[in-house]
Design a protein around this motif. Structure first.
Motif, PDB file in Angstrom:
ATOM      1  N   GLY A 630      -9.089  12.718 -16.796  1.00 44.60           N
ATOM      2  CA  GLY A 630      -8.971  11.505 -15.995  1.00 44.60           C
ATOM      3  C   GLY A 630      -7.535  11.053 -15.903  1.00 44.60           C
ATOM      4  N   GLN A 631      -7.188  10.490 -14.757  1.00 43.26           N
ATOM      5  CA  GLN A 631      -5.820  10.061 -14.493  1.00 43.26           C
ATOM      6  C   GLN A 631      -5.580   8.618 -14.952  1.00 43.26           C
ATOM      7  N   PRO A 632      -4.320   8.244 -15.192  1.00 49.35           N
ATOM      8  CA  PRO A 632      -4.026   6.856 -15.582  1.00 49.35           C
ATOM      9  C   PRO A 632      -4.449   5.869 -14.504  1.00 49.35           C
ATOM     10  N   ARG A 633      -4.880   4.700 -14.952  1.00 49.51           N
ATOM     11  CA  ARG A 633      -5.277   3.635 -14.029  1.00 49.51           C
ATOM     12  C   ARG A 633      -4.428   2.388 -14.206  1.00 49.51           C
ATOM     13  N   THR A 634      -3.349   2.513 -14.954  1.00 50.33           N
ATOM     14  CA  THR A 634      -2.409   1.400 -15.118  1.00 50.33           C
ATOM     15  C   THR A 634      -0.989   1.944 -15.087  1.00 50.33           C
ATOM     16  N   GLU A 635      -0.054   1.055 -14.816  1.00 48.09           N
ATOM     17  CA  GLU A 635       1.365   1.419 -14.832  1.00 48.09           C
ATOM     18  C   GLU A 635       1.797   1.842 -16.225  1.00 48.09           C
ATOM     19  N   THR A 636       1.331   1.127 -17.240  1.00 47.61           N
ATOM     20  CA  THR A 636       1.724   1.434 -18.615  1.00 47.61           C
ATOM     21  C   THR A 636       1.358   2.854 -19.002  1.00 47.61           C
ATOM     22  N   MET A 637       0.132   3.278 -18.722  1.00 47.11           N
ATOM     23  CA  MET A 637      -0.287   4.626 -19.085  1.00 47.11           C
ATOM     24  C   MET A 637       0.397   5.684 -18.222  1.00 47.11           C
ATOM     25  N   THR A 638       0.767   5.331 -16.999  1.00 48.50           N
ATOM     26  CA  THR A 638       1.469   6.279 -16.131  1.00 48.50           C
ATOM     27  C   THR A 638       2.828   6.645 -16.702  1.00 48.50           C
ATOM     28  N   LYS A 639       3.426   5.748 -17.462  1.00 47.64           N
ATOM     29  CA  LYS A 639       4.757   6.011 -18.033  1.00 47.64           C
ATOM     30  C   LYS A 639       4.706   6.945 -19.238  1.00 47.64           C
ATOM     31  N   LEU A 640       3.510   7.228 -19.764  1.00 47.71           N
ATOM     32  CA  LEU A 640       3.353   8.224 -20.818  1.00 47.71           C
ATOM     33  C   LEU A 640       3.031   9.560 -20.157  1.00 47.71           C
ATOM     34  N   HIS A 641       3.853  10.555 -20.381  1.00 47.55           N
ATOM     35  CA  HIS A 641       3.724  11.809 -19.640  1.00 47.55           C
ATOM     36  C   HIS A 641       3.109  12.916 -20.491  1.00 47.55           C
ATOM     37  N   CYS A 661      -0.492  13.560 -12.560  1.00 44.96           N
ATOM     38  CA  CYS A 661      -0.474  14.993 -12.883  1.00 44.96           C
ATOM     39  C   CYS A 661      -1.476  15.685 -11.969  1.00 44.96           C
ATOM     40  N   PRO A 662      -1.030  16.502 -11.020  1.00 42.77           N
ATOM     41  CA  PRO A 662      -1.932  16.990  -9.965  1.00 42.77           C
ATOM     42  C   PRO A 662      -2.809  18.156 -10.409  1.00 42.77           C
ATOM     43  N   LEU A 663      -3.508  17.957 -11.519  1.00 41.42           N
ATOM     44  CA  LEU A 663      -4.332  19.010 -12.100  1.00 41.42           C
ATOM     45  C   LEU A 663      -5.811  18.751 -11.856  1.00 41.42           C
ATOM     46  N   GLY A 664      -6.535  19.823 -11.583  1.00 42.36           N
ATOM     47  CA  GLY A 664      -7.988  19.722 -11.463  1.00 42.36           C
ATOM     48  C   GLY A 664      -8.669  20.903 -12.117  1.00 42.36           C
ATOM     49  N   LEU A 665      -9.771  20.643 -12.812  1.00 41.21           N
ATOM     50  CA  LEU A 665     -10.594  21.734 -13.320  1.00 41.21           C
ATOM     51  C   LEU A 665     -11.272  22.436 -12.150  1.00 41.21           C
ATOM     52  N   SER A 666     -11.505  23.727 -12.311  1.00 39.54           N
ATOM     53  CA  SER A 666     -12.311  24.429 -11.319  1.00 39.54           C
ATOM     54  C   SER A 666     -13.763  23.978 -11.436  1.00 39.54           C
ATOM     55  N   SER A 667     -14.534  24.214 -10.406  1.00 41.91           N
ATOM     56  CA  SER A 667     -15.945  23.824 -10.407  1.00 41.91           C
ATOM     57  C   SER A 667     -16.804  24.988 -10.883  1.00 41.91           C
ATOM     58  N   PRO A 668     -17.541  24.821 -11.988  1.00 40.14           N
ATOM     59  CA  PRO A 668     -18.438  25.899 -12.437  1.00 40.14           C
ATOM     60  C   PRO A 668     -19.474  26.290 -11.394  1.00 40.14           C
ATOM     61  N   ASP A 669     -19.783  25.357 -10.494  1.00 43.02           N
ATOM     62  CA  ASP A 669     -20.764  25.659  -9.456  1.00 43.02           C
ATOM     63  C   ASP A 669     -20.283  26.753  -8.514  1.00 43.02           C
ATOM     64  N   ARG A 670     -18.952  26.851  -8.357  1.00 41.05           N
ATOM     65  CA  ARG A 670     -18.412  27.810  -7.394  1.00 41.05           C
ATOM     66  C   ARG A 670     -17.537  28.870  -8.043  1.00 41.05           C
ATOM     67  N   LEU A 671     -17.574  28.926  -9.360  1.00 46.08           N
ATOM     68  CA  LEU A 671     -16.861  29.974 -10.073  1.00 46.08           C
ATOM     69  C   LEU A 671     -17.909  30.789 -10.831  1.00 46.08           C
ATOM     70  N   ARG A 672     -18.464  31.788 -10.160  1.00 45.63           N
ATOM     71  CA  ARG A 672     -19.562  32.575 -10.718  1.00 45.63           C
ATOM     72  C   ARG A 672     -19.136  34.009 -11.045  1.00 45.63           C
ATOM     73  N   THR A 673     -18.024  34.466 -10.465  1.00 46.37           N
ATOM     74  CA  THR A 673     -17.494  35.799 -10.742  1.00 46.37           C
ATOM     75  C   THR A 673     -15.972  35.709 -10.753  1.00 46.37           C
ATOM     76  N   GLU A 674     -15.330  36.774 -11.224  1.00 48.33           N
ATOM     77  CA  GLU A 674     -13.863  36.802 -11.172  1.00 48.33           C
ATOM     78  C   GLU A 674     -13.352  36.672  -9.745  1.00 48.33           C
ATOM     79  N   GLU A 675     -14.110  37.190  -8.803  1.00 47.85           N
ATOM     80  CA  GLU A 675     -13.684  37.145  -7.400  1.00 47.85           C
ATOM     81  C   GLU A 675     -13.643  35.725  -6.841  1.00 47.85           C
ATOM     82  N   ASP A 676     -14.213  34.763  -7.563  1.00 45.17           N
ATOM     83  CA  ASP A 676     -14.201  33.375  -7.096  1.00 45.17           C
ATOM     84  C   ASP A 676     -12.934  32.632  -7.517  1.00 45.17           C
TER      85      ASP A 676
END
Length: 790
Positions: A630-641, A661-676
């Protein structure tokens, strides 16, 4: 429920020698399925019928008096086998509401079903919940390989137990399998076709105009468009004071220019406003100091809006989501933005301070025609004072990502993401799922691994304080960490922690003052289900006993057990961010008829913020690694990197990570093989995000290196749709002439849609105005990593 038995016969007919399409094999004209209930249907097929290559067809909706969005709520099984996303034939897996919300038809093991009164409303174009292109109700699913001669069991289950709406099915049948609807692969790129030049944009002052009228309203000129900005502040017993057109205050608005600042003052019987508008190089910073002039709690609803009436080629983005109908609403301090564009020019609003970020919603309406930030939680205690801060960003000849990138530079959130990440399997299933730890780490390109939720017994999770008691589980997880580091020297191993939920029933009484209460005064919980037992919700602070006891879990993990750091799940809040019976100092539920305080409340990101800061610094100051969900929802937490991701079950969720931080987990629903893997990475890039592993390890086996070997470290410079520019590398799913506007040389790695590196791929070097660029013409479905060599 007793199954339906259907014995069906069908015949062929011919008219003038031409075969007539065989009729559908009707299973049930209709069915009503209550929440959590399955309903079975029996259909008997002959060997001749199976030669038709049949597909399952149905209409589905959640019974509702009106449109109300949708949710994952329908599971389908044929002869005991789950029918998942890979079997959808009649529409693309991704869809979009007119509000701009992008959705997937399948997720978390179930099909998405719309709340609707009939099978037509969501296919229209007159409501934000209508779906672009229709197909809101119809599903045609590939099942031919699951059918057999004789009796076949079709089971449909209403999988969502948190709602009361029944799942209503119509026209359940087997039909001739249609051609699959697919996203067309882009045609091969003409080797002589011109390519866009893609490099970081110059950073400096932005040319824009600003006027502050005598009524206190703002007019901001961005390129060829002048946007009107007005602010409204409620006062008790249902009234509004306005800065801008129609301003009427008991004490007249005063406007005083002071160099690059303008001071606006206004007052009513309940409060005094002092606004400072400061012009900076690329934006306007606005500070609204509000002082409560009364002897009691004061509610003030706040609106800051860009007028959208009369804009040509108008576009509105709410929390990063483009509305197709210039109206809608969203909320979240992770991306507290509204962006309005007219033609090529735009203007964006972003909340800045802790309180406004945590409390605000993002709203666009047609009447009045405006879009902006709205805060209905804000309150001031008796004689209290607080300054709400927000900014306006002009983007002449720019787009939403130009707005985002400007905010990121000013917020200082372009920090380094060190390496690829994944969750290790629990020790009880490790040998089955990942028999060779070293090969798994190497093939995935992992630098950081988190262990699972402590589970001393099958299905029993030791959330929260319970982990302190589980000595055997502590030893088992420590052993796994040691084995991982031995198998992959240099790997950092983290342990899972969650501070808001605890499984211990005795904690309810022992930490009574820290209970997270709902509106009914009862403690919130996650009821026992497939995981047990009940999980109770608490609010840790730096001063309550629950917080002090929870500190011991950090000490256990970082000191006694010697982990390399902590994975902190649901860092900002769990289940809901509103808590009753406690107060954060500036939040209250309002009576919206009288615009007065109805009840003091707390928002978890504000109430628990000191605790979040304390424990984050405890980990980081010890030289350990911290990764949050989860991403920060306040200015104070945004300043901690430190790295924080979002769960991108739907790639559009990455919009909530655009400002930090522009990170996202992949979705297990659509990651079923290495080819995904590569398609999933491409999907993240299309939504402006980086990619972390999250998948079913019993299903997906990583047998060879893939693009994740090359994606990190990554220090963002700019985010864009389809490509990300970092200091170390550019990640792209699009073709172009890529560079950094300098003389650095480039190494290029291209991975095909099968996940393997394309050997011998040629990406010529080009020189443009003295700078080096890579000419990249990607094959369909591929991704590329362009490394910068100093």
């Amino acid at each position: 429920m007793r199954p339906f038995a259907v014995l069906l016969m069908w015949c062929f007919a011919a008219v003038i020698g031409e075969a007539v399409a065989a009729p559908p094999v009707v299973i049930a004209p209709s069915a009503r399925i209550e929440p959590t209930k399955p309903q079975s249907f029996t259909v008997t097929l002959t060997p001749e019928m199976l030669q038709r290559k049949l597909a399952l067809s149905l209409l589905a909706r959640l019974d509702s008096p009106g449109l109300g969005g949708s949710t994952y709520s329908m599971q389908v099984r044929v002869n005991g086998k789950a029918v998942d996303f890979a079997r959808l034939l009649n529409k693309l897996l991704e869809t979009e509401m007119l509000s701009g919300l992008q959705l997937s038809w399948y997720g978390q093991g179930a099909w998405r079903v719309a709340y609707s009164p009939d099978y037509e409303a969501a296919n229209r174009a007159d409501h934000p919940a209508c779906l672009v292109g229709g197909h809101a109700y119809d599903f045609v699913l590939q099942v031919a390989d699951l059918l057999k001669a004789g009796e076949n069991q079709i089971e449909i289950r209403h999988s969502e137990g948190l709602i009361k709406n029944a799942l209503v099915i119509k026209d359940l049948a087997l039909v001739d399998e249609p051609a699959r609807v697919v996203v067309p692969d882009p045609a091969a790129i003409d080797p002589k076709a011109p390519l866009p030049v893609i490099a970081p944009k110059p950073v400096g002052k932005v040319a824009f105009g600003v006027q502050c009228g005598a009524d206190g309203g703002l007019k901001v000129t961005s390129g060829k468009v002048t946007f009107e900005v007005r602010s409204s502040f409620s006062y008790p017993n249902a009234g509004w004071n306005v800065l801008g057109a129609g301003a009427q205050w008991p004490v007249a608005v005063a406007v005083a220019p002071r160099g690059d600042e303008t001071v606006v003052t206004a007052q009513c019987a309940a409060y005094r406003l002092r606004r400072v508008v400061k012009r900076l190089g690329d934006h306007l910073a606005v500070s609204d100091e509000l002082t409560n002039l009364t002897a009691g709690d004061l509610h003030v609803s706040v609106k800051h809006s860009i007028v959208t009436a009369g804009l040509t080629e108008g576009e509105v983005y709410l929390r990063g989501l483009k509305s197709r109908i210039m109206q809608g609403n969203d909320s979240g301090g992770d991306n507290p933005t509204v962006y309005v564009r007219s033609g090529k020019d735009g203007l964006g609003i972003v909340a800045e301070d802790d309180v406004l970020r945590a409390q605000c919603s993002q709203v666009a309406t047609k009447e009045p025609a405006e879009a902006g930030l709205v805060d209905h939680y804000f309150m001031l205690p008796a004689r209290g004072k607080y300054t709400l801060r927000w900014s306006l960003y002009p983007t002449p000849e720019g787009d939403y990502f130009d707005f985002v990138n400007a905010i990121r530079r000013n917020w200082g959130t372009n920090f380094t993401v060190p390496g690829e990440f994944a969750f290790a399997p629990h020790p009880t299933v490790e040998k089955e799922q990942v028999p060779d730890l070293g090969a798994w780490v190497r093939n995935a390109g992992l630098k950081i691994v988190s262990l699972q939720i402590p589970m001393p017994e099958p299905g029993v999770l030791s959330h929260g304080l319970a982990f302190l008691r589980e000595k055997a589980e502590q030893a088992r997880l420590k052993d796994q960490a040691d084995r991982l580091r031995a198998a992959a020297p240099g790997l950092k191993v983290l342990q899972y922690l969650h501070v808001y939920i605890t499984r211990l029933d005795e904690a309810v009484e022992a930490y009574k003052d820290a209970r997270h209460l709902g509106a009914d005064g009862k403690q919130l919980s996650y009821a026992a289900g497939s995981w047990k037992p009940t999980f109770w919700l608490f609010l840790p602070t730096t001063t309550n006993a629950y917080g002090r006891e929870m500190n011991k879990t950090f000490d256990l993990v970082c000191d006694e057990l010697g982990f390399d750091g902590v994975y902190w799940d649901e860092l900002a809040y769990s289940r809901t961010d509103v808590a009753y019976g406690v107060h954060d100092g500036h939040s209250a539920m309002p009576n919206m008829e009288t615009l007065t305080v109805q009840e003091r409340v707390a928002l978890t990101p504000l109430y628990c913020q000191d605790y979040q800061v304390q424990q984050a610094r405890r980990v980081l100051d010890a030289g350990k690694i911290l990764i949050g969900n989860g991403q920060p929802r306040t200015e104070t937490m945004t300043k901690l990197h430190f790295p924080r991701f979002v769960e991108a079950w739907q790639p559009a969720s990455l919009r909530t990570a655009h400002l930090y931080c522009p990170l996202g987990l992949s979705s297990p629903d659509r990651l079923r093989t290495e080819e995904d893997i590569v398609p999933s990475v491409r999907s993240h890039l299309e939504n402006g995000g980086l990619w972390y592993y999250y998948y079913n390890q019993s299903l997906v086996k990583l047998t060879h290196p893939t693009v994740t070997q090359r994606m990190f470290p990554f220090t963002p410079i700019e985010l864009h749709q389809g490509y990300l520019i970092g200091k170390e590398r550019i990640l792209t799913g699009r073709s172009g002439l890529f560079g950094w506007n300098d003389q650095s040389k480039h190494r290029v790695y291209v991975y095909g849609k099968d996940g393997r590196e394309v050997e011998g791929f040629v990406a010529p070097a080009r020189t443009i105005k003295g700078s080096n660029f890579t000419e990249l013409r990607l094959p369909a479905g591929a991704v590329a990593v362009i490394e910068r060599v100093q």
